[in-house]
Design an enzyme around this catalytic site. Structure first.
Site, PDB file in Angstrom:
ATOM      1  N   GLU A  43     -56.450 -16.930  66.750  1.00  0.00           N
ATOM      2  CA  GLU A  43     -57.255 -16.670  65.555  1.00  0.00           C
ATOM      3  C   GLU A  43     -56.581 -15.773  64.516  1.00  0.00           C
ATOM      4  O   GLU A  43     -57.084 -14.697  64.219  1.00  0.00           O
ATOM      5  CB  GLU A  43     -58.599 -16.071  65.965  1.00  0.00           C
ATOM      6  CG  GLU A  43     -58.526 -14.893  66.945  1.00  0.00           C
ATOM      7  CD  GLU A  43     -59.900 -14.288  67.224  1.00  0.00           C
ATOM      8  OE1 GLU A  43     -60.603 -13.978  66.262  1.00  0.00           O
ATOM      9  OE2 GLU A  43     -60.252 -14.145  68.401  1.00  0.00           O
ATOM     10  N   HIS A  85     -57.773 -13.356  72.326  1.00  0.00           N
ATOM     11  CA  HIS A  85     -58.328 -12.636  73.474  1.00  0.00           C
ATOM     12  C   HIS A  85     -58.714 -13.678  74.508  1.00  0.00           C
ATOM     13  O   HIS A  85     -58.979 -14.838  74.172  1.00  0.00           O
ATOM     14  CB  HIS A  85     -59.550 -11.798  73.054  1.00  0.00           C
ATOM     15  CG  HIS A  85     -60.579 -12.565  72.273  1.00  0.00           C
ATOM     16  ND1 HIS A  85     -61.513 -13.388  72.858  1.00  0.00           N
ATOM     17  CD2 HIS A  85     -60.790 -12.682  70.940  1.00  0.00           C
ATOM     18  CE1 HIS A  85     -62.273 -13.944  71.927  1.00  0.00           C
ATOM     19  NE2 HIS A  85     -61.838 -13.548  70.747  1.00  0.00           N
ATOM     20  N   HIS A 143     -55.959  -7.557  62.808  1.00  0.00           N
ATOM     21  CA  HIS A 143     -56.412  -7.733  64.198  1.00  0.00           C
ATOM     22  C   HIS A 143     -55.387  -8.523  64.984  1.00  0.00           C
ATOM     23  O   HIS A 143     -54.378  -8.961  64.439  1.00  0.00           O
ATOM     24  CB  HIS A 143     -57.799  -8.379  64.248  1.00  0.00           C
ATOM     25  CG  HIS A 143     -57.892  -9.733  63.582  1.00  0.00           C
ATOM     26  ND1 HIS A 143     -57.450 -10.890  64.183  1.00  0.00           N
ATOM     27  CD2 HIS A 143     -58.373 -10.093  62.372  1.00  0.00           C
ATOM     28  CE1 HIS A 143     -57.680 -11.905  63.365  1.00  0.00           C
ATOM     29  NE2 HIS A 143     -58.225 -11.453  62.251  1.00  0.00           N
ATOM     30  N   TYR A 148     -56.607 -11.248  55.027  1.00  0.00           N
ATOM     31  CA  TYR A 148     -57.764 -10.681  54.317  1.00  0.00           C
ATOM     32  C   TYR A 148     -57.274  -9.865  53.128  1.00  0.00           C
ATOM     33  O   TYR A 148     -56.570  -8.879  53.306  1.00  0.00           O
ATOM     34  CB  TYR A 148     -58.581  -9.804  55.282  1.00  0.00           C
ATOM     35  CG  TYR A 148     -58.853 -10.512  56.589  1.00  0.00           C
ATOM     36  CD1 TYR A 148     -59.938 -11.365  56.736  1.00  0.00           C
ATOM     37  CD2 TYR A 148     -57.963 -10.377  57.673  1.00  0.00           C
ATOM     38  CE1 TYR A 148     -60.165 -12.046  57.926  1.00  0.00           C
ATOM     39  CE2 TYR A 148     -58.174 -11.050  58.869  1.00  0.00           C
ATOM     40  CZ  TYR A 148     -59.268 -11.891  58.990  1.00  0.00           C
ATOM     41  OH  TYR A 148     -59.473 -12.568  60.172  1.00  0.00           O
ATOM     42  N   ASP A 196     -92.567  -2.512  73.925  1.00  0.00           N
ATOM     43  CA  ASP A 196     -92.698  -3.234  75.196  1.00  0.00           C
ATOM     44  C   ASP A 196     -92.111  -4.650  75.101  1.00  0.00           C
ATOM     45  O   ASP A 196     -92.412  -5.505  75.935  1.00  0.00           O
ATOM     46  CB  ASP A 196     -94.159  -3.277  75.653  1.00  0.00           C
ATOM     47  CG  ASP A 196     -95.049  -3.964  74.634  1.00  0.00           C
ATOM     48  OD1 ASP A 196     -94.567  -4.229  73.507  1.00  0.00           O
ATOM     49  OD2 ASP A 196     -96.211  -4.243  74.960  1.00  0.00           O
ATOM     50  N   ARG A 220     -59.767 -16.852  58.151  1.00  0.00           N
ATOM     51  CA  ARG A 220     -59.395 -16.847  59.569  1.00  0.00           C
ATOM     52  C   ARG A 220     -59.633 -18.255  60.092  1.00  0.00           C
ATOM     53  O   ARG A 220     -60.578 -18.935  59.657  1.00  0.00           O
ATOM     54  CB  ARG A 220     -60.237 -15.829  60.355  1.00  0.00           C
ATOM     55  CG  ARG A 220     -59.962 -15.844  61.859  1.00  0.00           C
ATOM     56  CD  ARG A 220     -60.468 -14.599  62.600  1.00  0.00           C
ATOM     57  NE  ARG A 220     -61.911 -14.451  62.629  1.00  0.00           N
ATOM     58  CZ  ARG A 220     -62.589 -13.590  61.902  1.00  0.00           C
ATOM     59  NH1 ARG A 220     -61.970 -12.790  61.057  1.00  0.00           N
ATOM     60  NH2 ARG A 220     -63.915 -13.516  61.995  1.00  0.00           N
ATOM     61  N   HIS A 272     -65.292 -12.072  74.806  1.00  0.00           N
ATOM     62  CA  HIS A 272     -64.062 -11.308  75.046  1.00  0.00           C
ATOM     63  C   HIS A 272     -63.990 -11.185  76.564  1.00  0.00           C
ATOM     64  O   HIS A 272     -64.571 -10.277  77.153  1.00  0.00           O
ATOM     65  CB  HIS A 272     -64.127  -9.937  74.369  1.00  0.00           C
ATOM     66  CG  HIS A 272     -64.109 -10.050  72.869  1.00  0.00           C
ATOM     67  ND1 HIS A 272     -64.231  -8.986  72.030  1.00  0.00           N
ATOM     68  CD2 HIS A 272     -63.958 -11.126  72.048  1.00  0.00           C
ATOM     69  CE1 HIS A 272     -64.171  -9.382  70.763  1.00  0.00           C
ATOM     70  NE2 HIS A 272     -64.015 -10.692  70.758  1.00  0.00           N
ATOM     71  N   HIS A 278     -66.372  -7.442  61.062  1.00  0.00           N
ATOM     72  CA  HIS A 278     -67.580  -7.683  61.858  1.00  0.00           C
ATOM     73  C   HIS A 278     -68.822  -7.794  60.967  1.00  0.00           C
ATOM     74  O   HIS A 278     -69.867  -7.235  61.268  1.00  0.00           O
ATOM     75  CB  HIS A 278     -67.772  -6.576  62.901  1.00  0.00           C
ATOM     76  CG  HIS A 278     -66.686  -6.590  63.945  1.00  0.00           C
ATOM     77  ND1 HIS A 278     -66.332  -5.488  64.683  1.00  0.00           N
ATOM     78  CD2 HIS A 278     -65.869  -7.578  64.361  1.00  0.00           C
ATOM     79  CE1 HIS A 278     -65.342  -5.809  65.503  1.00  0.00           C
ATOM     80  NE2 HIS A 278     -65.036  -7.073  65.333  1.00  0.00           N
ATOM     81  N   ASP A 318     -67.528 -17.353  61.582  1.00  0.00           N
ATOM     82  CA  ASP A 318     -67.066 -17.130  62.952  1.00  0.00           C
ATOM     83  C   ASP A 318     -68.306 -17.249  63.824  1.00  0.00           C
ATOM     84  O   ASP A 318     -69.146 -16.348  63.847  1.00  0.00           O
ATOM     85  CB  ASP A 318     -66.431 -15.735  63.044  1.00  0.00           C
ATOM     86  CG  ASP A 318     -65.829 -15.452  64.416  1.00  0.00           C
ATOM     87  OD1 ASP A 318     -66.169 -16.169  65.369  1.00  0.00           O
ATOM     88  OD2 ASP A 318     -65.026 -14.510  64.512  1.00  0.00           O
ATOM     89  N   GLU A 326     -59.881 -20.034  63.867  1.00  0.00           N
ATOM     90  CA  GLU A 326     -59.916 -19.672  65.293  1.00  0.00           C
ATOM     91  C   GLU A 326     -60.288 -20.869  66.157  1.00  0.00           C
ATOM     92  O   GLU A 326     -61.280 -21.556  65.891  1.00  0.00           O
ATOM     93  CB  GLU A 326     -60.949 -18.547  65.507  1.00  0.00           C
ATOM     94  CG  GLU A 326     -61.193 -18.213  66.981  1.00  0.00           C
ATOM     95  CD  GLU A 326     -62.094 -17.003  67.184  1.00  0.00           C
ATOM     96  OE1 GLU A 326     -63.003 -16.785  66.341  1.00  0.00           O
ATOM     97  OE2 GLU A 326     -61.887 -16.290  68.176  1.00  0.00           O
ATOM     98  N   ASP A 334     -65.868 -19.781  70.799  1.00  0.00           N
ATOM     99  CA  ASP A 334     -65.649 -18.782  69.743  1.00  0.00           C
ATOM    100  C   ASP A 334     -64.746 -19.442  68.699  1.00  0.00           C
ATOM    101  O   ASP A 334     -63.544 -19.582  68.923  1.00  0.00           O
ATOM    102  CB  ASP A 334     -64.989 -17.550  70.383  1.00  0.00           C
ATOM    103  CG  ASP A 334     -64.686 -16.443  69.374  1.00  0.00           C
ATOM    104  OD1 ASP A 334     -65.089 -16.562  68.204  1.00  0.00           O
ATOM    105  OD2 ASP A 334     -64.049 -15.451  69.775  1.00  0.00           O
TER     106      ASP A 334
END
Ligand code: GLY
Ligand code: MN
Ligand code: MN
Length: 432
Positions: free
Chosen positions: A380, A350, A346, A384, A36, A401, A357, A239, A256, A403, A267
């Site tokens: 970004e 975006h 990648h 890797y 709940d 990375r 996004h 991710h 990130d 960004e 972002d």
């Protein structure tokens, strides 16, 4: 965002929809987290963009030219007992007084009132497929009207995808929106600085994550997505959100993380050495990513198409990897064959706005969309190099990375997150 801006958006949408059209926009549903306990409510972006109304169980209706009012809001009734438990409600009077509705009705009356309004309209603008339950109600209203056709009742004969119009509006950010995005970026920048200053070998990724959450909440913001706090090889998992590993001396830390402030997202990604000093190899790879980002930002200008920043980043990254001996072959062929994709898997950006996004088409027909004033994108690039790559050991476990959020303006790219260092010397000196 002030009420004038919401009203301006409704006017603009109604102009596009025209007489005979009706826009139907439901609020987001409340979602259960476990048993709940519910997730903290976050309004649907399209609904909020048009109304500024933060409550669940609401439906906005726009009917251009309608005599009894063009903007109707169905919402929860005031209820002192419920409000004592769940918080205050605007009620119908509040919807009119504070949210600019021409008229407002209890949400319970939707089934009784809305079909009657739809009956006098020929085109329904609605986003199908967002909320299954509301889709089903919509189908029911239309079927009810159809079943009464023989009795002379009209039913709308055209259904139009509302998201097509609305998302194109959202793609072009107004001055007010850019200002909101700048504020959102500023809070995220402060959090990233804080992380760089507290990080030490031996800390856990979640302890660094806590710095972000603290800085966000201190500024009335929330994380706009689960922060990625990834030390060492974890940075090579796109991710990664476990954020539970211990940080090792000699590793890099990729973070990130961005926030949502007043419904606008930031972002940002930075990568820095856990111990405050880049190794020679880390620095060499870092500098390629930084150069790729700068090249891509340089291409984020009016008149270029959407993919040009990506093409620029790919070129710099491929060239850099070749120079480091991690790719072998002629530059044009490596680019054409996508050889860089084993290290850079990648895309370079975006759209960003109310959603991280964000909405908006990237192509018009088969062609990449042209960049125009008011669009905001992330830039970004990354490299890797995970453990399984057959490269010299000193290059392994490097995931980098960088960004930033970049607005396209008539004066060139405006980096909304520019307050945050990205050059390696600057990072080392901030960490000292
Ligand atoms: N944080 C999600 C992304 O960078 O796209
Ligand atoms: Mn990101
Ligand atoms: Mn991003």
């Amino acid at each position: 965002m002030n009420n004038k801006e919401f009203e301006k958006r409704r006017r603009q949408l109604m102009r596009m929809v025209g007489q005979g059209g009706i826009v139907i926009l439901p609020s987001a549903p409340v979602r259960t987290r476990s048993r709940d306990v519910e997730y903290r409510f976050r309004q649907d972006s399209d609904f909020y963009y048009m109304t500024g109304f933060p409550e669940p169980e609401a439906v906005a209706v726009l009917t251009p030219g309608r005599d009894g009012g063009e903007y109707l809001l169905f919402c929860r009734e005031r209820d002192p007992k419920r409000e004592q438990w769940d918080g205050l409600r605007a009620g119908q009077a509040g919807a009119i007084e504070h949210f600019g509705a021409d008229d407002a009705f209890p949400i319970e009356d939707l089934d009784d009132i809305l079909p009657g309004i739809m009956e006098s309209c020929s085109r329904v603008f609605y986003t199908m497929g967002m909320y299954a339950e509301f889709d089903a109600r919509m189908a029911e209203w239309v079927n009810t009207l159809r079943s009464r056709l023989s009795r002379g009742v009209h039913s709308p004969h055209e259904f139009v995808a509302l998201d097509h119009l609305l998302h194109d509006m959202r793609l072009y950010k107004s001055r007010g929106e850019l200002s909101a995005m700048r504020k959102s970026a500023k809070v995220a920048v402060a959090a990233h600085k804080r992380a760089m200053q507290v990080t030490q070998p031996g800390m856990h990724e979640y302890e660094v994550e806590a710095e972000f959450r603290h800085e966000f909440r201190k500024n009335d913001a929330w994380a706009s997505y689960s922060p990625i706090v990834a030390g060492g090889s974890n940075a090579c998992i796109m991710h990664y959100v476990e954020n539970n590993a211990q940080l090792s001396d000699g590793d890099l830390l990729l973070i990130d993380a961005g926030c949502e402030l007043d419904y606008y997202a930031s972002d940002i990604t930075r990568t820095f050495p856990v111990n405050g000093r880049f190794s020679a190899e880390q620095r060499a790879v870092y500098e390629i990513v930084l150069e790729a980002q700068q090249a891509a930002i340089g291409k984020t200008v009016v008149g270029n198409h959407w993919n040009e920043p990506h093409d620029a980043a790919v070129r710099v990254i491929t060239k850099g990897l070749k120079k480091l001996g991690l790719l072998d072959g002629s530059l044009p062929k490596l680019i054409k064959d996508g050889a860089y994709q084993q290290y850079y898997m990648h895309r370079t950006g975006h759209w960003i706005g109310m959603d991280v996004h964000d909405v908006g088409d990237y192509k018009v027909g088969d062609e990449w969309r042209m960049l125009e004033v008011g669009m905001v994108t992330t830039v970004e690039p990354g490299i890797y190099i995970n453990n399984s790559r057959k490269v010299p050991k000193k290059f392994r476990n490097i995931g980098i990375r960088i960004e930033d959020d970049v607005a396209v303006t008539s004066k060139g790219p405006d980096v909304l997150s520019k307050g945050l260092v990205s050059d390696p010397d600057g990072i080392e000196s901030l960490m000292r």
